[in-house]
Design a protein around this motif. Structure first.
Motif, short mmCIF file in Angstrom:
data_model
loop_
_atom_site.label_atom_id
_atom_site.label_comp_id
_atom_site.label_asym_id
_atom_site.label_seq_id
_atom_site.Cartn_x
_atom_site.Cartn_y
_atom_site.Cartn_z
N LEU A 117 0.86 -1.19 0.00
CA LEU A 117 0.00 0.00 0.00
C LEU A 117 0.89 1.24 0.00
N ALA A 118 0.59 2.16 -0.92
CA ALA A 118 1.55 3.23 -1.19
C ALA A 118 0.86 4.55 -1.49
N LEU B 180 3.52 -1.81 4.04
CA LEU B 180 3.42 -0.34 4.05
C LEU B 180 4.67 0.22 3.39
N HIS B 181 4.46 1.03 2.35
CA HIS B 181 5.58 1.58 1.57
C HIS B 181 6.07 2.88 2.19
N ALA B 182 7.24 2.80 2.84
CA ALA B 182 7.85 4.00 3.43
C ALA B 182 9.26 4.19 2.88
N ALA B 183 9.44 3.80 1.61
CA ALA B 183 10.77 3.84 0.98
C ALA B 183 10.74 4.64 -0.31
N HIS B 184 11.92 4.78 -0.90
CA HIS B 184 12.11 5.22 -2.29
C HIS B 184 11.59 6.62 -2.61
N LEU C 19 2.08 -7.41 9.09
CA LEU C 19 2.45 -6.16 8.44
C LEU C 19 3.95 -6.07 8.26
N ILE C 20 4.35 -5.84 7.00
CA ILE C 20 5.73 -5.53 6.65
C ILE C 20 5.82 -4.03 6.40
#
Length: 343
Positions: free
Chosen positions: A101-102, A164-168, A213-214
């Motif tokens: 999810l982003a 959960l997208h918390a990168a890039h 959750l990752i």
């Protein structure tokens, strides 16, 4: 027995091996954000190839949170059915499937909308990037709800795990960095404040969605005075405290011209994964130009990580795990319909 091909788990989700297909944007949807036939064939073929965990590409929690007009979304109920079909296909072949999810934040190139960010700083002044709108507290609360609502849809679609997208350099990553977050309220300034939004969203998902959750992070943004591995160690420990089940360790993406970028060579991000694994007691996924079974076995044996993500290799070869099974002398793991190719 091979470590790479042996079972393990993330949270309460049992995986048949430690091979992970990381999220990789395919840009094959249309402006609806819905699953297309391409996605069904693309992901199902990796499930047929025995990948332990497939993580579906960045899926936007709102239309303006897409990277492009061709990204997947899960911001409305009409998108659930396509995702459910994707999940069912993966399960048919014994793979577990997650969804990332982003929200693209300032890196959104969606034509019709103005991007949002912690601060009004453009990613680049060329290439179609727009100057983003700085979020006020009311809209930050809305972003948190958008992530939660999309996670509920993912649960309804049958996904096994959330990421959960918390990168890039996308929205949550932008909040983490002192170079892209110049706020003076509770979401800016100190490291604790800059981590607040990621932690709040992760906590919401853990409290309200009964799925492992990752959280995927960029361990460093490769920029002087920017987000670094020490900051990532702090964030990882805080994520573990609120019940996050795994950290997926990548790097970069938040700066157009990073001045501390390492040479892009095999295993170049693994040192970050190892440092994080040494600091927390939850599984760590390593990624970054890992291409062979020998490399995967080695970094598992050396306790660099707990799972190995093969990106480019799984684009090149949907049956990569069968190849690994031959190389690691576990041909019994090769589907009998494909066995003759590995004699």
């Amino acid at each position: 027995m091979s470590l790479l091909l042996s079972p393990s788990s993330i949270g309460n989700c049992q995986l048949k091996n430690k091979v992970v297909m990381p999220p990789m944007c395919m840009y094959k949807s249309d402006n609806s954000g819905k699953i297309m036939p391409f996605h069904s064939f693309h992901y199902a073929s990796r499930a047929m190839g025995n990948v332990g965990l497939i993580i579906v590409e960045a899926t936007a929690v709102e239309a303006r949170g897409r990277i492009s007009n061709n990204d997947l979304g899960l911001w409305e109920d009409s998108q659930i059915a396509g995702h459910k079909q994707l999940v069912d296909q993966a399960h048919e072949f014994g793979s577990k499937i997650a969804i990332q999810l982003a929200h693209a934040g300032r890196k959104s190139l969606v034509k019709e909308t103005t991007p949002i960010a912690p601060s009004s700083i453009a990613f680049d002044t060329s290439g179609g990037f727009k100057t983003p709108q700085s979020l006020d507290l009311e809209h930050i609360a809305l972003v948190k709800q958008l992530f939660l609502d999309s996670a509920k849809r993912a649960k309804e679609a049958g996904y096994d795990i959330l990421e959960l997208h918390a990168a890039h350099g996308y929205l949550l990553c932008e909040f983490l960095s002192p170079l892209t977050n110049k706020r003076e309220d509770i979401y800016g300034g100190s490291l604790e404040n800059r981590c607040r939004l990621t932690l709040e969203i992760a906590k919401l998902l853990k409290e309200q969605i009964d799925l492992p959750l990752i959280v995927r992070i960029s361990a460093s943004e490769w920029k002087t005075d920017g987000w670094n591995i020490e900051d990532s160690l702090y964030l990882s420990k805080e994520l573990k405290k609120i019940g996050v089940d795994s950290i997926h360790v990548s790097a970069g993406g938040n700066q157009k011209d990073p001045d501390l970028m390492p040479e892009l060579s095999a295993l170049y991000q693994c040192d970050y994964a190892k440092k994080i694994k040494e600091s927390i007691s939850i599984p760590v996924i390593a990624v970054g130009l890992i291409t062979t079974s020998k490399q995967g076995e080695a970094i598992l044996q050396d306790k660099v990580c707990d799972f190995v993500a093969y990106g480019r290799e799984l684009l090149r070869n949907a049956n990569l795990v069968f190849q690994f099974a031959k190389e690691l002398n576990q041909k019994e793991l090769i589907d009998n319909s494909y066995l003759r190719a590995y004699l």
